[in-house]
Design an enzyme around this catalytic site. Structure first.
Site: not given
Ligand code: GLU
Length: 518
Positions: A275-277
């Site tokens: 994910s972007k996180r």
């Protein structure tokens, strides 16, 4: 009869394209190119609630940056084609512009008994969901519940007709057959079976906005556009039984595409979807290009981080496809020739950010000096003005092996263009000691008077002789010279630095350092 291969990438413009999406596009593209087939770009934008302005442009630009050019759907200028032509026979390729075609397909299914009109309001359905939740269950619109709900299976025919004509708040739902084993095949996963009772009666078309849902539009368009293989992300696997049933209901099994579902890209530790996180936390991009959302939040991109597009493509190709050999570096051409769906792996592919950097470094190593000069100038424009390409090229050659990205070039080489304005105190404390203070003036005059011509080899050899014959410490003399020329104790070999700077500049820098440090 085998049909000409036609595949499509069908993103929904709901935000920036994740690198997993680019991988899906890439695998479709490789498959099309190696089969002399056609790669279509179709924009699935029928869910107006999730539409994000700029996302379509982003998708097209990202594919172009990667060198993935669709044959159909988008023109040479990167615009979605809106009018049919010989090259783009199925235009428009944006589903919102095709809205007129879907209703008749949904109604065809109602007439054949494969679908029905549903009149339940959102509030009524919410209440049913709530009621089920209170009893620790879930409400599903399916074979078990549909006979008790407000739809054309339960209401009298004339009421159904009246409501369809006069009301706008109804939908068409697919009537999942009861207790059937749906047998499917996936090119990567093999045979799959699902009992139809686990499926719900999905909405196919909505009167309120006169738009199809993803499922209907996707099947109808794949059929009309004569798609032969659907290669898409694993998140669509749960929809496959419905899609099979839709092809069957339409009577399109003969031309039904084959399906291949690609496994997920996983976090570096393998625990869950990338994910972007993860990118923010571990310092790597998960999007091909930079993206700024409506809140002004910035997501970094591979392009802006300095990745070469061919390196990025190479990284993606190997995330989920196993060439079966030790080879790791593949040009797009080689990928087209060697890629096969059979060697796409079933398990998720762990993303390794360090390996990604390694790939970029390999591509950096393969670049010609001329390319590097152009890259360097493009990344640090202003600072290199006044220097000719031969000099910049020689600098690139000296530092290239120590960089993963061209955007590191300036930090690695600024002293070739600007003399140091100060000297790193730690290095000064370490090297500028009394014994060396006595030696350096002698080294200085030797450099200016004795090394002729001032070539790399002469510098290297003669300095070496001078230092060994006097039994000085090689490391301390060289590090002090480097400190004087660079301003700190890092950088390429001293002979490389001196040769490129030239005798006059070396002389000037040593004098300045002696004056400053005393
Ligand atoms: N519009 C779907 C998506 O955004 C496409 C799924 C498919 O390829 O069928 O991923």
């Amino acid at each position: 009869m085998t049909r000409p291969v036609r595949v499509r990438f069908a993103p929904s413009p709901t935000g920036p394209l994740h690198m997993g999406g680019v991988r899906t596009a890439l695998y479709n593209y490789l498959y099309a190119k190696q089969s002399n087939g056609t790669f279509v770009l179709r924009i699935e934008d029928t869910d107006s609630q999730r539409f994000v302005p700029g996302a379509e442009e982003y998708i097209i630009e990202a594919l172009r940056w990667c060198g993935i050019f669709p044959d159909e759907g988008v023109d040479e200028n990167g615009k979605m084609v809106e009018e049919p032509s010989e090259k783009h026979p199925y235009a428009p390729y944006r589903q919102s512009q095709r809205r007129g075609i879907y209703r008749k397909y949904a109604e065809e299914l109602v007439n054949k008994g494969y679908a029905y009109y549903a009149f339940d309001t959102a509030e009524e359905l919410d209440a049913l969901r709530k009621e089920a939740e209170d009893k620790k269950g879930t409400f599903t619109y399916n074979y078990a519940s549909r006979d008790f709900l407000k739809n054309s299976l339960t209401l009298p025919e004339d009421e159904v007709r009246r409501r369809v004509e006069n009301e706008t708040n109804w939908t068409i739902r697919f009537k999942i057959p009861e207790n059937r084993t749906v047998k499917m095949n996936d090119l990567i996963r093999g045979d799959i079976e699902v009992n139809s009772n686990t499926l719900d009666d999905k909405v196919l078309w909505k009167r309120i906005d006169e738009l199809p849902t993803y499922h209907l539009a996707n099947i109808v368009d794949d059929h009309l556009m004569q798609i032969t293989e659907v290669i898409r992300g694993e998140e669509w696997l749960p929809s496959l039984p419905l899609h099979y049933l839709l092809y069957e209901a339409f009577g399109w099994q003969e031309s039904q595409p084959r399906f291949a579902h690609l496994s997920l890209l996983l976090k570096p530790d393998g625990k869950g979807k990338l994910s972007k996180r993860d990118g923010d936390r571990l310092g790597f991009p998960v999007f091909p290009l930079k993206w700024i959302n409506a809140e002004g939040e910035i997501s970094r991109g591979y392009r802006e981080d300095g990745y070469f597009p061919d390196a990025f493509i190479n990284i993606l190709a190997l995330l989920g496809w196993n060439p079966g050999t030790e080879q790791e570096i593949f040009s797009l051409e080689e990928l087209i020739n060697t890629f096969t769906l059979e060697r796409v792996v079933k398990s998720g592919a762990k993303f390794n950010p360090e390996k990604a950097k390694w790939f970029n470094q390999e591509y950096l190593r393969k670049r010609t000096t001329e390319q590097l000069v152009a890259d360097f100038k493009a990344s640090d424009a202003g600072k290199l003005v006044g220097y000719n390409d031969t000099y910049i090229g020689a600098v690139c050659e000296v530092i290239r092996d120590r960089a993963h990205f061209v955007n590191e070039f300036w930090d690695l080489s600024s002293f070739f263009f600007v003399a140091p304005a100060s000297y790193d105190p730690a290095s000064v404390a370490k090297f500028w000691k009394d014994d060396i203070k006595a030696v350096i003036p002698r080294v200085h005059s030797f450099i200016c008077e004795k090394i002729n011509p001032f070539t790399r080899e002469n510098i290297e050899q003669q300095l070496h002789e001078l230092i060994t014959s006097n039994e000085w410490s090689m490391g301390r003399v060289m590090n002090t010279l480097r400190l004087f020329l660079v301003g700190e104790s890092k950088g390429p070999g001293v002979a490389d630095i001196m040769f490129l700077l030239g005798k006059d500049e070396v002389d000037a820098r040593i004098k300045r350092a002696l004056n400053t440090l005393g």
